[in-house]
Design a protein around this motif. Structure first.
Motif, PDB file in Angstrom:
ATOM      1  N   VAL A 220      16.147  18.158  -7.997  1.00  0.00           N
ATOM      2  CA  VAL A 220      15.556  17.860  -6.693  1.00  0.00           C
ATOM      3  C   VAL A 220      16.308  16.648  -6.158  1.00  0.00           C
ATOM      4  N   GLU A 221      17.268  16.895  -5.279  1.00  0.00           N
ATOM      5  CA  GLU A 221      18.226  15.856  -4.897  1.00  0.00           C
ATOM      6  C   GLU A 221      17.631  14.762  -4.024  1.00  0.00           C
ATOM      7  N   LYS A 222      16.627  15.083  -3.227  1.00  0.00           N
ATOM      8  CA  LYS A 222      16.057  14.096  -2.318  1.00  0.00           C
ATOM      9  C   LYS A 222      15.348  12.998  -3.103  1.00  0.00           C
ATOM     10  N   LEU A 223      15.712  11.746  -2.824  1.00  0.00           N
ATOM     11  CA  LEU A 223      15.114  10.590  -3.492  1.00  0.00           C
ATOM     12  C   LEU A 223      14.166   9.872  -2.544  1.00  0.00           C
ATOM     13  N   MET A 224      13.045   9.413  -3.060  1.00  0.00           N
ATOM     14  CA  MET A 224      12.081   8.665  -2.260  1.00  0.00           C
ATOM     15  C   MET A 224      11.616   7.443  -3.045  1.00  0.00           C
ATOM     16  N   ASN A 225      11.604   6.297  -2.356  1.00  0.00           N
ATOM     17  CA  ASN A 225      11.320   5.016  -2.995  1.00  0.00           C
ATOM     18  C   ASN A 225       9.813   4.770  -3.101  1.00  0.00           C
ATOM     19  N   TYR A 226       9.313   4.583  -4.322  1.00  0.00           N
ATOM     20  CA  TYR A 226       7.915   4.258  -4.569  1.00  0.00           C
ATOM     21  C   TYR A 226       7.750   2.828  -5.066  1.00  0.00           C
TER      22      TYR A 226
ATOM     23  N   ASP B  52       0.800  -1.213   0.000  1.00  0.00           N
ATOM     24  CA  ASP B  52       0.000   0.000   0.000  1.00  0.00           C
ATOM     25  C   ASP B  52       0.840   1.273   0.000  1.00  0.00           C
ATOM     26  N   LEU B  53       2.161   1.115   0.051  1.00  0.00           N
ATOM     27  CA  LEU B  53       3.076   2.259   0.031  1.00  0.00           C
ATOM     28  C   LEU B  53       2.785   3.249   1.167  1.00  0.00           C
ATOM     29  N   SER B  54       2.251   2.725   2.292  1.00  0.00           N
ATOM     30  CA  SER B  54       1.874   3.612   3.387  1.00  0.00           C
ATOM     31  C   SER B  54       3.081   4.262   4.056  1.00  0.00           C
ATOM     32  N   SER B  55       4.288   3.694   3.833  1.00  0.00           N
ATOM     33  CA  SER B  55       5.478   4.263   4.452  1.00  0.00           C
ATOM     34  C   SER B  55       5.977   5.516   3.738  1.00  0.00           C
ATOM     35  N   VAL B  56       5.423   5.799   2.542  1.00  0.00           N
ATOM     36  CA  VAL B  56       5.876   6.953   1.777  1.00  0.00           C
ATOM     37  C   VAL B  56       5.278   8.236   2.359  1.00  0.00           C
ATOM     38  N   THR B  57       6.114   9.194   2.647  1.00  0.00           N
ATOM     39  CA  THR B  57       5.644  10.494   3.124  1.00  0.00           C
ATOM     40  C   THR B  57       5.883  11.534   2.037  1.00  0.00           C
ATOM     41  N   HIS B  58       5.092  12.565   2.035  1.00  0.00           N
ATOM     42  CA  HIS B  58       5.112  13.509   0.921  1.00  0.00           C
ATOM     43  C   HIS B  58       5.220  14.956   1.397  1.00  0.00           C
ATOM     44  N   SER B  59       5.837  15.186   2.521  1.00  0.00           N
ATOM     45  CA  SER B  59       5.843  16.530   3.093  1.00  0.00           C
ATOM     46  C   SER B  59       6.766  17.488   2.348  1.00  0.00           C
ATOM     47  N   ALA B  60       7.787  16.978   1.686  1.00  0.00           N
ATOM     48  CA  ALA B  60       8.749  17.841   0.997  1.00  0.00           C
ATOM     49  C   ALA B  60       8.919  17.403  -0.452  1.00  0.00           C
ATOM     50  N   ASN B  61       9.363  18.331  -1.281  1.00  0.00           N
ATOM     51  CA  ASN B  61       9.625  17.999  -2.686  1.00  0.00           C
ATOM     52  C   ASN B  61      10.702  16.914  -2.779  1.00  0.00           C
ATOM     53  N   HIS B  62      10.521  16.010  -3.701  1.00  0.00           N
ATOM     54  CA  HIS B  62      11.466  14.908  -3.849  1.00  0.00           C
ATOM     55  C   HIS B  62      11.391  14.358  -5.274  1.00  0.00           C
ATOM     56  N   THR B  63      12.376  13.522  -5.599  1.00  0.00           N
ATOM     57  CA  THR B  63      12.371  12.769  -6.845  1.00  0.00           C
ATOM     58  C   THR B  63      11.977  11.336  -6.522  1.00  0.00           C
ATOM     59  N   ALA B  64      10.894  10.886  -7.095  1.00  0.00           N
ATOM     60  CA  ALA B  64      10.430   9.520  -6.846  1.00  0.00           C
ATOM     61  C   ALA B  64      11.261   8.534  -7.668  1.00  0.00           C
ATOM     62  N   PHE B  65      11.513   7.373  -7.100  1.00  0.00           N
ATOM     63  CA  PHE B  65      12.161   6.341  -7.911  1.00  0.00           C
ATOM     64  C   PHE B  65      11.471   5.002  -7.688  1.00  0.00           C
ATOM     65  N   ILE B  66      11.474   4.206  -8.751  1.00  0.00           N
ATOM     66  CA  ILE B  66      10.862   2.878  -8.750  1.00  0.00           C
ATOM     67  C   ILE B  66      11.894   1.898  -9.280  1.00  0.00           C
ATOM     68  N   LYS B  67      12.173   0.879  -8.509  1.00  0.00           N
ATOM     69  CA  LYS B  67      13.173  -0.108  -8.909  1.00  0.00           C
ATOM     70  C   LYS B  67      12.559  -1.172  -9.822  1.00  0.00           C
ATOM     71  N   ILE B  68      13.267  -1.470 -10.893  1.00  0.00           N
ATOM     72  CA  ILE B  68      12.898  -2.566 -11.794  1.00  0.00           C
ATOM     73  C   ILE B  68      14.097  -3.513 -11.801  1.00  0.00           C
ATOM     74  N   THR B  69      14.021  -4.526 -10.956  1.00  0.00           N
ATOM     75  CA  THR B  69      15.166  -5.396 -10.715  1.00  0.00           C
ATOM     76  C   THR B  69      14.802  -6.845 -11.003  1.00  0.00           C
ATOM     77  N   GLY B  70      15.649  -7.529 -11.751  1.00  0.00           N
ATOM     78  CA  GLY B  70      15.433  -8.936 -12.033  1.00  0.00           C
ATOM     79  C   GLY B  70      14.536  -9.153 -13.241  1.00  0.00           C
ATOM     80  N   PRO B  71      14.122 -10.401 -13.460  1.00  0.00           N
ATOM     81  CA  PRO B  71      13.297 -10.722 -14.637  1.00  0.00           C
ATOM     82  C   PRO B  71      11.977  -9.966 -14.622  1.00  0.00           C
ATOM     83  N   ILE B  72      11.589  -9.453 -15.768  1.00  0.00           N
ATOM     84  CA  ILE B  72      10.309  -8.752 -15.899  1.00  0.00           C
ATOM     85  C   ILE B  72       9.275  -9.798 -16.277  1.00  0.00           C
ATOM     86  N   MET B  73       8.679 -10.390 -15.262  1.00  0.00           N
ATOM     87  CA  MET B  73       7.749 -11.497 -15.451  1.00  0.00           C
ATOM     88  C   MET B  73       6.625 -11.396 -14.437  1.00  0.00           C
TER      89      MET B  73
END
Length: 313
Positions: free
Chosen positions: A274-280, A53-74
């Motif tokens: 926007v240097e701050k990275l946040m994991n989505y 549910d991505l409930s750990s993500v906070t959005h109080s400050a500007n950030h660059t979102a990132f999404i990992k695509i790791t391993g086989p795409i299956m």
């Protein structure tokens, strides 16, 4: 004769009693598995072990979102389309996420799963035109992984990253020679002339090879079209571009496969500004994975207990 009849009746009773006892044991086993399933479900819900549910993500400050695509795409893997797209939608909807990075390290996978992600990126970019998507390659973005990357506004890689592998492959084994040596005969019964299509235990048929190669060519052309659409005039097309080769990032830059060299932190700092990275990334916990495996095991037990063997289409 009467004694023999009595013996058969007694034997029948013993066999039936044994069958009934096996059924009872199997049903008790299912019952206890079901209780274990309920217990684990309650534990997981109480401790919020599943992070989908991505409930750990906070959005109080500007950030660059990132999404990992790791391993086989299956489907069923960490890099399946459903998980990637869920993270993408969350990142696009979040006002303080100023851009999205796809951090890719994958050898490729399913063209279907890659197509789902490609299409979703294009849809979200049209809906939120102010937000850009950047693909950043770490070790590798090959085949289906590059398919996804080509949907991004820009692609970055390390100078030693492996990029490309634009092509389609289908591989299997043939066992006809081995079967002849050991004296094994293959027996196949089917309805529908193509139901045993490309059976590895039977000799190849030229018409089947031609059909399958034609199918691969269709998917291959779809891959090429999407890469051209995503990269546009930046792509330097030559005889090797769509040959299935991979190139180091430094060479890929010259061929227009990527737009620059850099890491995720570099892109966030120097490109997005926007240097701050946040994991989505949507990640399922080990406990949730175990629960999924347990439920599959339970389904198998129930099927074995209450159904008879059947034919499938």
């Amino acid at each position: 004769m009467q004694n023999q009849s009595q013996e058969w009746q007694l034997l029948e009773k013993v066999v039936m009693a044994s069958v009934q006892e096996q059924k009872k044991r199997r049903r008790w086993r299912i019952f206890f598995l079901f209780l274990t399933f309920i217990y684990l479900a309650v534990v997981i819900s109480l401790y919020s072990a599943d992070k989908e549910d991505l409930s750990s993500v906070t959005h109080s400050a500007n950030h660059t979102a990132f999404i990992k695509i790791t391993g086989p795409i299956m489907e069923g893997e960490a890099a399946e389309a459903a998980a990637i797209n869920k993270g993408l939608r969350k990142a696009f909807k979040t006002d303080t996420a100023k851009a999205i990075l796809l951090v890719i390290n994958s050898p490729g996978g399913s063209p279907v799963q890659a197509g789902y992600v490609y299409d979703e990126i294009k849809r979200l970019r049209a809906k939120y035109p102010e937000k850009k998507v950047y693909a950043v390659v770490s070790d590798m973005a090959a085949s289906a992984a590059y398919y996804i990357a080509s949907a991004a506004d820009e692609i970055y890689a390390d100078k030693a990253s492996l990029v490309g592998s634009i092509g389609v492959i289908s591989a299997s084994f043939g066992y006809t020679g081995a079967m002849e040596k050991v004296g094994v005969e293959r027996r196949v019964f089917s309805s529908g002339e193509n139901k045993a299509f490309l059976d590895p235990f039977q000799p190849l048929k030229s018409e089947e090879v031609d059909y399958w190669q034609g199918s691969l060519n269709v998917v291959y052309q779809q891959f090429i079209d999407q890469v051209k659409k995503g990269r546009g005039d930046r792509l330097v097309v030559d005889e090797y571009t769509f040959s299935g080769r991979v190139w180091p990032g430094e060479v890929a830059l010259k061929k227009g496969l990527v737009d620059g060299l850099g890491s995720p932190t570099y892109v966030a700092r120097e490109v997005v500004k926007v240097e701050k990275l946040m994991n989505y990334s949507v990640e399922v916990s080990p406990m949730a994975k175990f629960l999924k495996q347990l439920s599959a095991s339970m389904a198998k037990e129930i099927h074995a207990a209450f159904t008879k063997p059947s034919m499938s289409l």
